[in-house]
Enzyme design. Structure first.
Site, PDB file in Angstrom:
ATOM      1  N   SER A 113       5.217  -0.175   1.927  1.00 14.80           N
ATOM      2  CA  SER A 113       6.044  -1.325   1.528  1.00 14.80           C
ATOM      3  C   SER A 113       7.512  -1.070   1.829  1.00 14.80           C
ATOM      4  O   SER A 113       8.222  -1.971   2.271  1.00 14.80           O
ATOM      5  CB  SER A 113       5.919  -1.575   0.025  1.00 14.80           C
ATOM      6  N   HIS A 134       3.567  -3.889   8.235  1.00 16.76           N
ATOM      7  CA  HIS A 134       3.701  -4.239   6.818  1.00 16.76           C
ATOM      8  C   HIS A 134       3.050  -5.589   6.556  1.00 16.76           C
ATOM      9  O   HIS A 134       3.591  -6.639   6.899  1.00 16.76           O
ATOM     10  CB  HIS A 134       5.185  -4.264   6.408  1.00 16.76           C
TER      11      HIS A 134
HETATM   12  N1  NAD Z   1       0.042  -4.212  -3.195  1.00 21.21           N
HETATM   13  C1  NAD Z   1       0.873  -4.888  -2.384  1.00 21.21           C
HETATM   14  O1  NAD Z   1       1.234  -6.035  -2.626  1.00 21.21           O
HETATM   15  C2  NAD Z   1       1.333  -4.228  -1.101  1.00 21.21           C
HETATM   16  C3  NAD Z   1       1.894  -5.045  -0.102  1.00 21.21           C
HETATM   17  C4  NAD Z   1       2.286  -4.452   1.107  1.00 21.21           C
HETATM   18  C5  NAD Z   1       2.152  -3.075   1.272  1.00 21.21           C
HETATM   19  N2  NAD Z   1       1.610  -2.305   0.267  1.00 21.21           N
HETATM   20  C6  NAD Z   1       1.473  -0.864   0.511  1.00 21.21           C
HETATM   21  O2  NAD Z   1       0.126  -0.609   0.920  1.00 21.21           O
HETATM   22  C7  NAD Z   1      -0.244   0.705   0.489  1.00 21.21           C
HETATM   23  C8  NAD Z   1      -1.471   0.603  -0.387  1.00 21.21           C
HETATM   24  O3  NAD Z   1      -1.184  -0.200  -1.501  1.00 21.21           O
HETATM   25  P1  NAD Z   1      -2.316  -0.886  -2.396  1.00 21.21           P
HETATM   26  O4  NAD Z   1      -1.638  -1.944  -3.190  1.00 21.21           O
HETATM   27  O5  NAD Z   1      -3.492  -1.226  -1.552  1.00 21.21           O
HETATM   28  O6  NAD Z   1      -2.676   0.345  -3.361  1.00 21.21           O
HETATM   29  P2  NAD Z   1      -4.070   0.667  -4.054  1.00 21.21           P
HETATM   30  O7  NAD Z   1      -3.766   1.629  -5.140  1.00 21.21           O
HETATM   31  O8  NAD Z   1      -4.809  -0.588  -4.396  1.00 21.21           O
HETATM   32  O9  NAD Z   1      -4.889   1.417  -2.897  1.00 21.21           O
HETATM   33  C9  NAD Z   1      -4.618   2.702  -2.453  1.00 21.21           C
HETATM   34  C10 NAD Z   1      -5.952   3.359  -2.120  1.00 21.21           C
HETATM   35  O10 NAD Z   1      -5.693   4.616  -1.533  1.00 21.21           O
HETATM   36  C11 NAD Z   1      -6.685   5.495  -2.018  1.00 21.21           C
HETATM   37  N3  NAD Z   1      -6.276   6.882  -1.832  1.00 21.21           N
HETATM   38  C12 NAD Z   1      -5.721   7.746  -2.715  1.00 21.21           C
HETATM   39  N4  NAD Z   1      -5.498   8.938  -2.130  1.00 21.21           N
HETATM   40  C13 NAD Z   1      -5.934   8.816  -0.845  1.00 21.21           C
HETATM   41  C14 NAD Z   1      -5.993   9.695   0.267  1.00 21.21           C
HETATM   42  N5  NAD Z   1      -5.552  10.954   0.169  1.00 21.21           N
HETATM   43  N6  NAD Z   1      -6.502   9.237   1.410  1.00 21.21           N
HETATM   44  C15 NAD Z   1      -6.956   7.977   1.514  1.00 21.21           C
HETATM   45  N7  NAD Z   1      -6.930   7.074   0.503  1.00 21.21           N
HETATM   46  C16 NAD Z   1      -6.425   7.499  -0.658  1.00 21.21           C
HETATM   47  C17 NAD Z   1      -6.893   5.104  -3.461  1.00 21.21           C
HETATM   48  O11 NAD Z   1      -8.163   5.579  -3.931  1.00 21.21           O
HETATM   49  C18 NAD Z   1      -6.827   3.590  -3.351  1.00 21.21           C
HETATM   50  O12 NAD Z   1      -8.118   3.033  -3.133  1.00 21.21           O
HETATM   51  C19 NAD Z   1       0.968   1.289  -0.217  1.00 21.21           C
HETATM   52  O13 NAD Z   1       1.731   2.024   0.699  1.00 21.21           O
HETATM   53  C20 NAD Z   1       1.714   0.045  -0.669  1.00 21.21           C
HETATM   54  O14 NAD Z   1       3.074   0.285  -0.887  1.00 21.21           O
HETATM   55  C21 NAD Z   1       1.199  -2.857  -0.900  1.00 21.21           C
END
Ligand code: NAD
Length: 306
Positions: A113, A134
């Protein structure tokens, strides 16, 4: 890059599962890796449920294979997207592992993000094939993907990424400099900073801030960007307004003490039932449905179809 690149997604959480859905729905093979057993168990049911919710066939999820080993997930991929937790050392280590296991021609992308892509890719041998993509939540409904290049990213990597994303129905834009917050979050949080300041300064309450946005420029934003709007009213008028109002706007370089207080008091928003507003579980469901219904009505077909 082949016609239908094979995709690997690292991290099967909210974003990873949603990104996998988009590619599966557009006819790509998707290998989905997560380090956590529970996340792997939830991923396919979550994808099927979301496919159904947006009017697509849940059977489409069969294009997604789940992996408990990173190397096997990325080994055949032409395009790898990392959507693991927002933690720099973790992401850096994952990309070292990804680079070692992936084809030398594969493009490597992070869905961070806000963390600079340059830092995430610091330990790669070949940085020319690495960049940021992103996505916005939910990835199968919000059209935008920001494609962020670093000074090392090659033109061919950027072009292939923009083309791939467009082919699955995304509105992909290029971010030419790896600046914190990229474009969308810089704009969004400039607005949020002022929103918090208005409440902290006693100009109005939180409901009034939200009502003002939703009943005024918020209604136009999806069809009128700020710079189109500046042209519409005239750059001369815009300059004059800026010279009057900019000195009065909040220019804090850290989160507001008002926000600090909310966090310290445990007023964390939905997760504690109160933040700027109070939220019953029913009100939370209503708000989430309002967002999904609005996005579906605004953007029609959620993902490209065969
Ligand atoms: N949630 C949002 O609105 C949003 C929007 C844009 C970008 N992002 C970014 O996307 C990324 C993921 O966010 P999210 O909201 O999906 O989080 P989330 O917590 O829902 O998902 C993250 C996943 O990564 C897994 N994980 C943990 N350790 C790991 C490893 N070593 N290898 C592989 N997977 C692993 C977790 O088990 C989990 O399923 C982050 O960098 C976040 O900043 C999030």
């Amino acid at each position: 890059m082949p016609d239908k690149p094979a995709i690997a997604v690292v991290g099967a959480g909210l974003m990873g599962a949603g990104i996998a859905l988009v590619f599966a729905a557009a006819g790509h093979r998707v290998a989905l890796f997560d380090a956590m057993t529970e996340a792997r168990a939830m991923a396919l049911p979550r994808i099927r449920e979301n496919l159904k919710a947006i009017g697509l066939d849940p059977a489409t999820a069969s294009a997604v294979t789940l992996h408990s080993e990173l190397a096997t997930a990325v080994t055949d991929a032409d395009f790898v997207i990392e959507a693991a937790p927002e933690d720099l050392p973790l992401k850096q280590a994952l990309f070292v592992e990804i680079e070692n296991a992936a084809k030398p021609t594969a493009i490597l992308a992070s869905n961070t993000s806000v963390i600079p892509i340059t830092s995430i890719m610091e330990r790669l041998r070949n940085k020319a094939r690495a960049l940021g993509t992103h996505w916005w939540n939910p990835p199968y409904l919000v059209p935008l993907v920001e494609v962020i290049r670093t000074i090392d990213t090659s033109d061919a990597t950027v072009e292939a990424t923009l083309k791939l994303l467009a082919s699955v129905g995304k509105a992909a834009v290029e971010v030419k400099k790896d600046v914190p917050g990229f474009i969308g979050n810089r704009l969004q949080h400039a607005l949020w900073r002022e929103a918090v300041a208005l409440v902290a300064d006693g100009v109005c309450d939180a409901k009034t801030v939200d009502d003002v946005v939703k009943a005024s420029f918020g209604t136009r934003l999806a069809v009128l960007g700020p710079l189109e709007n500046a042209d519409l009213v005239g750059t001369d008028l815009t300059r004059s307004i800026h010279n009057y109002v900019l000195p009065a706007l909040d220019r804090s370089t850290a989160a507001s003490p008002y926000l600090d207080r909310l966090v310290e008091e445990g007023r964390l928003g939905f997760k504690s039932g109160e933040g700027f507003h109070k939220w019953t579980p029913e009100q939370q469901v209503v708000l989430r449905e309002r967002i999904t219904n609005h996005l579906r009505a605004s953007f029609g077909a959620p993902v490209a179809r065969e």
